[in-house]
Design a protein around this motif. Structure first.
Motif, PDB file in Angstrom:
ATOM      1  N   GLU A  76      31.741 -37.502 -35.630  1.00  0.00           N
ATOM      2  CA  GLU A  76      31.014 -36.893 -37.307  1.00  0.00           C
ATOM      3  C   GLU A  76      32.290 -35.862 -37.849  1.00  0.00           C
ATOM      4  OE1 GLU A  76      28.234 -37.597 -38.532  1.00  0.00           O
ATOM      5  OE2 GLU A  76      27.737 -39.255 -36.710  1.00  0.00           O
ATOM      6  N   THR A  77      33.758 -35.866 -36.923  1.00  0.00           N
ATOM      7  CA  THR A  77      34.826 -35.701 -37.557  1.00  0.00           C
ATOM      8  C   THR A  77      35.426 -36.102 -38.891  1.00  0.00           C
ATOM      9  OG1 THR A  77      35.535 -36.028 -36.318  1.00  0.00           O
ATOM     10  CG2 THR A  77      35.093 -34.005 -35.337  1.00  0.00           C
ATOM     11  N   VAL A  78      36.397 -35.570 -40.074  1.00  0.00           N
ATOM     12  CA  VAL A  78      35.933 -36.329 -41.102  1.00  0.00           C
ATOM     13  C   VAL A  78      37.826 -37.030 -40.637  1.00  0.00           C
ATOM     14  CG1 VAL A  78      38.284 -35.680 -42.981  1.00  0.00           C
ATOM     15  CG2 VAL A  78      36.322 -34.123 -42.482  1.00  0.00           C
ATOM     16  N   HIS A  79      38.200 -36.801 -39.613  1.00  0.00           N
ATOM     17  CA  HIS A  79      39.469 -37.337 -39.184  1.00  0.00           C
ATOM     18  C   HIS A  79      38.345 -38.104 -38.535  1.00  0.00           C
ATOM     19  CE1 HIS A  79      38.829 -33.881 -36.246  1.00  0.00           C
ATOM     20  NE2 HIS A  79      39.321 -35.193 -34.746  1.00  0.00           N
ATOM     21  N   PHE A  80      37.902 -38.482 -37.773  1.00  0.00           N
ATOM     22  CA  PHE A  80      37.323 -39.260 -36.821  1.00  0.00           C
ATOM     23  C   PHE A  80      37.086 -40.517 -37.873  1.00  0.00           C
ATOM     24  CE2 PHE A  80      34.310 -42.650 -35.121  1.00  0.00           C
ATOM     25  CZ  PHE A  80      35.282 -43.125 -33.803  1.00  0.00           C
ATOM     26  N   LYS A  81      36.019 -39.978 -38.893  1.00  0.00           N
ATOM     27  CA  LYS A  81      35.088 -41.012 -40.056  1.00  0.00           C
ATOM     28  C   LYS A  81      36.331 -41.376 -41.117  1.00  0.00           C
ATOM     29  CE  LYS A  81      31.001 -39.084 -40.528  1.00  0.00           C
ATOM     30  NZ  LYS A  81      29.652 -38.142 -41.095  1.00  0.00           N
ATOM     31  N   ASN A  82      37.632 -41.123 -41.274  1.00  0.00           N
ATOM     32  CA  ASN A  82      39.113 -41.886 -41.884  1.00  0.00           C
ATOM     33  C   ASN A  82      39.110 -42.813 -41.537  1.00  0.00           C
ATOM     34  OD1 ASN A  82      39.055 -39.881 -44.342  1.00  0.00           O
ATOM     35  ND2 ASN A  82      40.217 -38.396 -42.983  1.00  0.00           N
ATOM     36  N   PHE A  83      39.167 -42.031 -39.604  1.00  0.00           N
ATOM     37  CA  PHE A  83      39.641 -44.115 -39.081  1.00  0.00           C
ATOM     38  C   PHE A  83      38.679 -44.819 -39.158  1.00  0.00           C
ATOM     39  CE2 PHE A  83      39.378 -45.839 -34.925  1.00  0.00           C
ATOM     40  CZ  PHE A  83      40.161 -46.371 -34.682  1.00  0.00           C
ATOM     41  N   ALA A  84      37.502 -44.330 -39.169  1.00  0.00           N
ATOM     42  CA  ALA A  84      36.110 -45.612 -38.907  1.00  0.00           C
ATOM     43  C   ALA A  84      35.927 -46.136 -40.042  1.00  0.00           C
ATOM     44  CB  ALA A  84      34.848 -44.879 -39.053  1.00  0.00           C
ATOM     45  N   CYS A 130      36.774 -30.866 -27.186  1.00  0.00           N
ATOM     46  CA  CYS A 130      37.731 -32.005 -25.992  1.00  0.00           C
ATOM     47  C   CYS A 130      38.425 -31.556 -25.391  1.00  0.00           C
ATOM     48  CB  CYS A 130      38.700 -32.034 -27.490  1.00  0.00           C
ATOM     49  SG  CYS A 130      40.344 -33.422 -26.367  1.00  0.00           S
ATOM     50  N   LEU A 131      38.554 -31.894 -24.032  1.00  0.00           N
ATOM     51  CA  LEU A 131      39.271 -31.664 -22.684  1.00  0.00           C
ATOM     52  C   LEU A 131      40.621 -32.147 -23.134  1.00  0.00           C
ATOM     53  CD1 LEU A 131      36.205 -31.427 -20.198  1.00  0.00           C
ATOM     54  CD2 LEU A 131      37.200 -29.544 -21.585  1.00  0.00           C
ATOM     55  N   TYR A 132      40.466 -33.745 -23.004  1.00  0.00           N
ATOM     56  CA  TYR A 132      41.754 -34.404 -22.986  1.00  0.00           C
ATOM     57  C   TYR A 132      41.375 -36.111 -24.173  1.00  0.00           C
ATOM     58  CZ  TYR A 132      40.101 -37.112 -19.336  1.00  0.00           C
ATOM     59  OH  TYR A 132      38.782 -37.913 -18.351  1.00  0.00           O
ATOM     60  N   TYR A 133      42.551 -36.346 -24.642  1.00  0.00           N
ATOM     61  CA  TYR A 133      42.561 -37.699 -25.261  1.00  0.00           C
ATOM     62  C   TYR A 133      43.450 -38.322 -25.552  1.00  0.00           C
ATOM     63  CZ  TYR A 133      39.641 -39.428 -29.761  1.00  0.00           C
ATOM     64  OH  TYR A 133      39.802 -40.467 -30.892  1.00  0.00           O
ATOM     65  N   ILE A 134      43.765 -38.994 -24.112  1.00  0.00           N
ATOM     66  CA  ILE A 134      45.192 -39.707 -24.498  1.00  0.00           C
ATOM     67  C   ILE A 134      44.758 -41.584 -24.604  1.00  0.00           C
ATOM     68  CG2 ILE A 134      46.525 -40.192 -22.080  1.00  0.00           C
ATOM     69  CD1 ILE A 134      45.309 -38.312 -21.169  1.00  0.00           C
ATOM     70  N   ALA A 169      27.125 -33.265 -26.282  1.00  0.00           N
ATOM     71  CA  ALA A 169      27.550 -33.053 -27.928  1.00  0.00           C
ATOM     72  C   ALA A 169      28.461 -32.526 -28.336  1.00  0.00           C
ATOM     73  CB  ALA A 169      26.507 -31.380 -28.072  1.00  0.00           C
ATOM     74  N   ALA A 170      29.644 -32.488 -28.019  1.00  0.00           N
ATOM     75  CA  ALA A 170      30.876 -32.482 -28.392  1.00  0.00           C
ATOM     76  C   ALA A 170      31.926 -33.308 -28.831  1.00  0.00           C
ATOM     77  CB  ALA A 170      31.912 -31.399 -27.345  1.00  0.00           C
ATOM     78  N   PHE A 171      31.193 -34.907 -27.901  1.00  0.00           N
ATOM     79  CA  PHE A 171      31.460 -35.733 -28.545  1.00  0.00           C
ATOM     80  C   PHE A 171      30.756 -36.593 -30.005  1.00  0.00           C
ATOM     81  CE2 PHE A 171      30.652 -40.373 -28.492  1.00  0.00           C
ATOM     82  CZ  PHE A 171      31.520 -40.880 -28.348  1.00  0.00           C
ATOM     83  N   GLU A 172      29.245 -36.046 -29.670  1.00  0.00           N
ATOM     84  CA  GLU A 172      28.606 -36.438 -30.972  1.00  0.00           C
ATOM     85  C   GLU A 172      28.863 -35.425 -32.121  1.00  0.00           C
ATOM     86  OE1 GLU A 172      24.923 -35.848 -29.873  1.00  0.00           O
ATOM     87  OE2 GLU A 172      24.748 -37.634 -29.014  1.00  0.00           O
ATOM     88  N   TYR A 173      29.919 -34.107 -31.395  1.00  0.00           N
ATOM     89  CA  TYR A 173      30.205 -33.405 -32.570  1.00  0.00           C
ATOM     90  C   TYR A 173      32.530 -34.317 -33.256  1.00  0.00           C
ATOM     91  CZ  TYR A 173      33.501 -29.714 -34.846  1.00  0.00           C
ATOM     92  OH  TYR A 173      34.353 -29.144 -35.852  1.00  0.00           O
ATOM     93  N   PRO A 218      46.173 -35.235 -32.522  1.00  0.00           N
ATOM     94  CA  PRO A 218      46.549 -34.486 -32.423  1.00  0.00           C
ATOM     95  C   PRO A 218      44.650 -33.356 -33.342  1.00  0.00           C
ATOM     96  CG  PRO A 218      48.162 -35.042 -33.766  1.00  0.00           C
ATOM     97  CD  PRO A 218      47.144 -35.674 -33.535  1.00  0.00           C
ATOM     98  N   PRO A 219      44.377 -33.719 -34.466  1.00  0.00           N
ATOM     99  CA  PRO A 219      42.838 -33.538 -34.379  1.00  0.00           C
ATOM    100  C   PRO A 219      42.432 -33.045 -33.908  1.00  0.00           C
ATOM    101  CG  PRO A 219      43.135 -35.369 -35.694  1.00  0.00           C
ATOM    102  CD  PRO A 219      44.443 -34.947 -35.208  1.00  0.00           C
ATOM    103  N   THR A 220      41.864 -34.021 -32.579  1.00  0.00           N
ATOM    104  CA  THR A 220      40.685 -34.099 -31.424  1.00  0.00           C
ATOM    105  C   THR A 220      40.998 -33.444 -30.573  1.00  0.00           C
ATOM    106  OG1 THR A 220      40.735 -36.824 -32.530  1.00  0.00           O
ATOM    107  CG2 THR A 220      39.683 -36.095 -29.937  1.00  0.00           C
ATOM    108  N   ARG A 221      42.313 -33.300 -29.952  1.00  0.00           N
ATOM    109  CA  ARG A 221      42.559 -32.296 -29.449  1.00  0.00           C
ATOM    110  C   ARG A 221      42.386 -30.774 -29.142  1.00  0.00           C
ATOM    111  NH1 ARG A 221      48.177 -35.212 -26.391  1.00  0.00           N
ATOM    112  NH2 ARG A 221      47.047 -36.511 -25.543  1.00  0.00           N
TER     113      ARG A 221
END
Length: 102
Positions: A71-79, A39-43, A64-68, A31-34
């Motif tokens: 760096e998001t909080v939700h992706f860093k939390n997953f990391a 983001c065009l799609y994330y499946i 650039a959108a992928f690099e963003y 949800p946060p990635t979409r």
């Protein structure tokens, strides 16, 4: 080309006993990635023949959108959970579309 979409598939393999936790963590990312502006799609897919192997098909408007995204909080939390959940590092396969959809 600088403004071409960034298309990739991330391959994520769960550690023994971590399949359910990895699946939940990946589902929580969706949800946060979409909602990210680029983001065009994330499946998410799971391999029917390799238990605990997941594939995240992702498309962003450009690199650039992928690099963003990474760096998001939700992706860093997953990391921060990757060492616990994954049996090996994420394999990111970057792709270029070569045919039409139809």
């Amino acid at each position: 080309m600088i403004n071409e979409p960034f298309l990739s598939t991330a391959i994520l393999k769960a550690k023994e006993g971590q399949k359910t936790a990895l699946k939940k963590a990946l589902l929580d990312l969706i949800p946060p990635t979409r909602n990210e502006p680029g983001c065009l799609y994330y499946i998410l897919f799971e391999d029917k023949n390799k238990e605990g192997t997941f594939y995240m098909r992702e498309a962003f408007k450009d690199k650039a959108a992928f690099e963003y995204h990474i760096e998001t909080v939700h992706f860093k939390n997953f990391a921060t959970q990757m060492d616990i959940l994954l049996s090996e590092p994420i394999q990111l396969v970057e792709m270029v579309q070569v045919s039409d959809i139809e």
